[in-house]
Design an enzyme around this catalytic site. Structure first.
Site, PDB file in Angstrom:
ATOM      1  N   LYS A 264      40.621  32.630  32.461  1.00 48.03           N
ATOM      2  CA  LYS A 264      39.290  33.247  32.450  1.00 48.03           C
ATOM      3  C   LYS A 264      38.284  32.101  32.437  1.00 48.03           C
ATOM      4  CE  LYS A 264      36.928  37.067  30.096  1.00 48.03           C
ATOM      5  NZ  LYS A 264      36.467  37.773  31.286  1.00 48.03           N
TER       6      LYS A 264
HETATM    7  N1  PMP Z   1      39.442  41.222  35.620  1.00 46.22           N
HETATM    8  C1  PMP Z   1      38.365  40.424  35.491  1.00 46.22           C
HETATM    9  C2  PMP Z   1      37.929  39.611  36.655  1.00 46.22           C
HETATM   10  C3  PMP Z   1      37.662  40.380  34.270  1.00 46.22           C
HETATM   11  O1  PMP Z   1      36.587  39.587  34.119  1.00 46.22           O
HETATM   12  C4  PMP Z   1      38.095  41.188  33.185  1.00 46.22           C
HETATM   13  C5  PMP Z   1      37.344  41.172  31.886  1.00 46.22           C
HETATM   14  N2  PMP Z   1      37.804  40.150  31.049  1.00 46.22           N
HETATM   15  C6  PMP Z   1      39.229  41.991  33.371  1.00 46.22           C
HETATM   16  C7  PMP Z   1      39.879  41.986  34.601  1.00 46.22           C
HETATM   17  C8  PMP Z   1      39.778  42.831  32.247  1.00 46.22           C
HETATM   18  O2  PMP Z   1      40.340  42.002  31.280  1.00 46.22           O
HETATM   19  P1  PMP Z   1      40.419  42.439  29.749  1.00 46.22           P
HETATM   20  O3  PMP Z   1      41.023  43.782  29.742  1.00 46.22           O
HETATM   21  O4  PMP Z   1      41.277  41.419  29.123  1.00 46.22           O
HETATM   22  O5  PMP Z   1      39.024  42.458  29.232  1.00 46.22           O
END
Ligand code: PMP
Length: 295
Positions: free
Chosen positions: A155
């Site tokens: 991320k």
């Molecule tokens: N894909 C992307 C590109 C994101 O930014 C997020 C948000 N973090 C998610 C998927 C979903 O991830 P999570 O469920 O861990 O928040």
């Protein structure tokens, strides 16, 4: 929106300081090149009245993996960051909060690695990222970053230029959100959420590899196991998605949110009768440890 006021406290490199007085370096590698990693976490007031950070350990494990994937020095333990985050919530009197930890680089205008990283944790009250109405989504003209060009499982700050472009394009065209494909043209994810579709009583979602491994995505799969709903992780096209009975996005900020339409196709199922809706309710109950939404 105001993320902080004169009283807001953040965690900054081991200390609790006023957000309004905290500073960062204009010569930092993160600011110039997007060389940072971060998390998006939520805390909830639970049925017992306590504040609980949902999947805190999973988020801090992913933060570490993201930093290591980008060769950023990382010395924090999961436990110390979970503790620091509860302290930030408590010092700011927050229960239902969005929490944003970020690991960033020191002053460095070169591309060379650094000897240390910095860490900041902020929290604020935030509503649902994509609202609570069914979404009108369009196929983005942007694709997700090529995993051969980026550590797509991380991320990382820089990846979000792609998300910003896709989301802004969709909104400029009158849609609520974008759906991006991967570099081979298969459905990947939204700018800030993973995607599932429902067809004949079964759910489908893209496999890991070209997407962020969402913690909500993993939670949805856990909920499906408990509800005995079959889930298949496989590649599919936007054409197949248009044949779905129903579709939803899921993410920490968005939670579980159904789609009304995709490009010019409106989904046939009534959202309230879908598996997605059952999962949406189960998710709410899980994050609040037992608060049931009235149906
Ligand atoms: N894909 C992307 C590109 C994101 O930014 C997020 C948000 N973090 C998610 C998927 C979903 O991830 P999570 O469920 O861990 O928040």
């Amino acid at each position: 929106m105001a993320y902080y006021n004169n009283d807001t406290i953040i965690y900054l490199n081991g200390a609790y300081v006023k957000a309004a007085e905290a500073t960062t370096d204009f010569f930092g590698q993160s600011l110039h090149y997007g060389y940072s990693v971060f998390e998006g976490i939520r805390s909830y007031q639970t049925a017992s009245g306590d504040t609980k950070i949902f999947k805190a350990e999973e988020h801090y494990r992913r933060l570490k993996n993201s930093a290591l994937a980008l060769n950023m020095p990382y010395h924090w333990s999961v436990d110390e960051l979970v503790e620091a985050t509860y302290e930030v919530l408590s010092r700011n009197g927050l229960q239902n909060a969005y929490i944003r930890p970020i690991v960033y680089a020191p002053a460095n205008m070169s591309f060379n690695p650094n000897k240390e990283s910095y860490l900041m944790i902020a929290a604020w009250e935030m509503g649902l990222f994509l609202g609570d109405k069914l979404l009108r989504v369009m196929t983005s003209s942007f694709q997700r970053p090529n995993p051969k060009g980026f550590k797509i499982e991380a991320k990382a700050g820089g990846h979000y230029v792609n998300s910003i472009l896709a989301s802004q394009e969709a909104k400029a065209k009158g849609f609520d959100e974008a759906l991006l494909t991967d570099m081979n043209g298969f459905v990947a994810e939204g700018p800030g959420a993973n995607v599932f579709f429902e067809k004949n009583g079964k759910l489908y979602t893209p496999p890991l590899g070209n997407i962020l491994p969402g913690i909500t995505r993993a939670t949805v799969i856990e909920i499906c196991e408990e509800l005995n709903v079959p889930v298949e992780e496989r590649l599919f096209t936007t054409d197949e998605l248009k044949q779905a009975d129903a579709v939803f996005f899921c993410g920490t900020a968005a939670e579980v949110i159904g789609w009304q339409s995709f490009d010019d196709v409106t989904f046939p199922a009534n959202w309230n009768d879908t598996i997605g809706r059952k999962i949406q309710l189960a998710y709410k109950e899980r994050v609040t440890e037992g608060i049931k939404e009235k149906v």
